[in-house]
Write an enzyme that holds these catalytic residues in place. Structure first.
Site, PDB file in Angstrom:
ATOM      1  CG  ASN A 110      -1.804   1.324   1.352  1.00 37.81           C
ATOM      2  OD1 ASN A 110      -1.826   2.150   0.426  1.00 37.81           O
ATOM      3  ND2 ASN A 110      -2.607   1.284   2.434  1.00 37.81           N
ATOM      4  CE  LYS A 116      -0.302   2.874   4.809  1.00 37.99           C
ATOM      5  NZ  LYS A 116      -0.072   3.128   6.157  1.00 37.99           N
ATOM      6  CB  SER A 168       5.427  -1.688  12.091  1.00 35.91           C
ATOM      7  OG  SER A 168       5.145  -0.241  12.336  1.00 35.91           O
ATOM      8  N   GLY A 226       2.366   2.470  10.779  1.00 42.27           N
ATOM      9  CA  GLY A 226       3.428   3.533  10.510  1.00 42.27           C
ATOM     10  C   GLY A 226       3.976   4.169  12.012  1.00 42.27           C
ATOM     11  CD  GLU A 242      -3.395  -2.647   7.189  1.00 43.37           C
ATOM     12  OE1 GLU A 242      -2.204  -2.736   6.663  1.00 43.37           O
ATOM     13  OE2 GLU A 242      -4.145  -1.700   6.899  1.00 43.37           O
ATOM     14  CD  GLU A 246      -3.108   5.442   6.753  1.00 41.41           C
ATOM     15  OE1 GLU A 246      -2.984   5.398   5.538  1.00 41.41           O
ATOM     16  OE2 GLU A 246      -2.015   4.755   7.394  1.00 41.41           O
ATOM     17  CG  HIS A 271      -5.992   1.630   5.153  1.00 42.49           C
ATOM     18  ND1 HIS A 271      -5.352   2.738   6.282  1.00 42.49           N
ATOM     19  CD2 HIS A 271      -4.922   0.752   4.986  1.00 42.49           C
ATOM     20  CE1 HIS A 271      -4.192   2.473   6.496  1.00 42.49           C
ATOM     21  NE2 HIS A 271      -4.025   1.424   5.726  1.00 42.49           N
TER      22      HIS A 271
END
Ligand code: 13P
Length: 254
Positions: free
Chosen positions: A10, A12, A212, A172, A166, A98, A96
């Site tokens: 991904n 992003k 990560s 991150g 996730e 985010e 996702h």
């Protein structure tokens, strides 16, 4: 068990034309296990999708990072599932964290998106995962089950779905879930699917881990029986993504 290892990258909201070419060149030159062993899917931002698809080696596929919840039309700034299909983009990442957190996508909205994308013939990487606060309060499985239920309520055929677990606290942050933490949630999620969807879906669906993942920690995670691959963020922009793809070989000896 026959669940083919799946490694998604991904990207992003990252990349320039030059950087994207460089990443693709690295992938194109890499020696990796065959398509029988691992399915590799990279997900560039929308604007780079057609270019990446046209230069990427044919044994790797591409995914969009989002698509609109229903048929296209007067929805400024959105990209529809029909458009992805028209461009032969096979996969889309939906739900996702985010987007759930920053754009307020609810479980129901994500469920609607998954159902619509599947109805248009796309394959879906559906993301679920808890925040640190939710983990610390002991509600990890309730959160992940509710996110998965919103999809299960709307989807009957799961053969084109990969679930990406996730944990938000691992994304991150450099704070990867331990192999035991990942295995635990994947196992629970499979049990949830067995109870609420079907034993067959529970046994065959790929549940991949994201948060990560890097070249150094991927092998141990890949060795877990219910970890069927990865969704990689930061490290998918780097040459170590190749090492992550190669971690699929761990399954051969399991
Ligand atoms: P990182 O690998 O950068 O933690 O991101 C994970 C992720 O969000 C993949 O979708």
């Amino acid at each position: 068990m026959g669940r083919k290892f799946f490694v998604g990258g991904n990207w992003k909201c990252n990349g320039t034309t030059e950087e994207v070419k460089k990443i693709v060149n690295t992938l194109n030159e890499a020696q990796v296990p065959s398509q029988d062993v691992v399915e590799v899917v990279v997900s560039p931002p929308f604007v780079f999708l057609p270019a990446v698809k046209s230069i990427l080696r044919p044994d790797f596929q591409v995914a969009a990072q989002n698509c609109w919840v229903k048929k296209g039309g007067a929805f400024t700034g959105e990209v529809s599932a029909e458009m992805l299909k028209n461009l032969d983009i096979p996969w889309v990442i939906l739900g996702h964290s985010e987007r759930r957190a920053l754009l307020n996508e609810s479980n129901e909205f994500v469920g609607d998106k998954v159902a619509y994308a599947l109805s248009q013939g796309l394959k879906v990487i559906a993301c679920v995962g808890e925040t640190l606060e939710q983990r610390e309060s002991g509600s990890t499985m309730d959160v992940v089950a509710a996110q998965t239920k919103a999809i299960a309520d709307r989807v009957s055929n799961w053969s084109d779905v990969v679930i990406a677990y996730e944990p938000v606290w691992a994304i991150g942050t450099g704070k990867v879930a331990t192999p035991a933490q990942a295995q635990d949630v994947h196992d629970e999620l499979r049990k949830w699917l067995a109870k609420n969807v079907s034993a067959e879906v529970a046994a065959t669906i790929r549940i991949i881990y994201g948060g990560s993942v890097n070249g150094a920690n991927c092998k141990e995670l890949a060795g877990q029986p219910d970890v069927d691959g990865f969704l990689v963020g930061g490290a998918s922009l780097k040459p170590e993504f190749v090492d992550i793809i190669k971690s699929s070989e761990v399954k051969k000896s399991v």
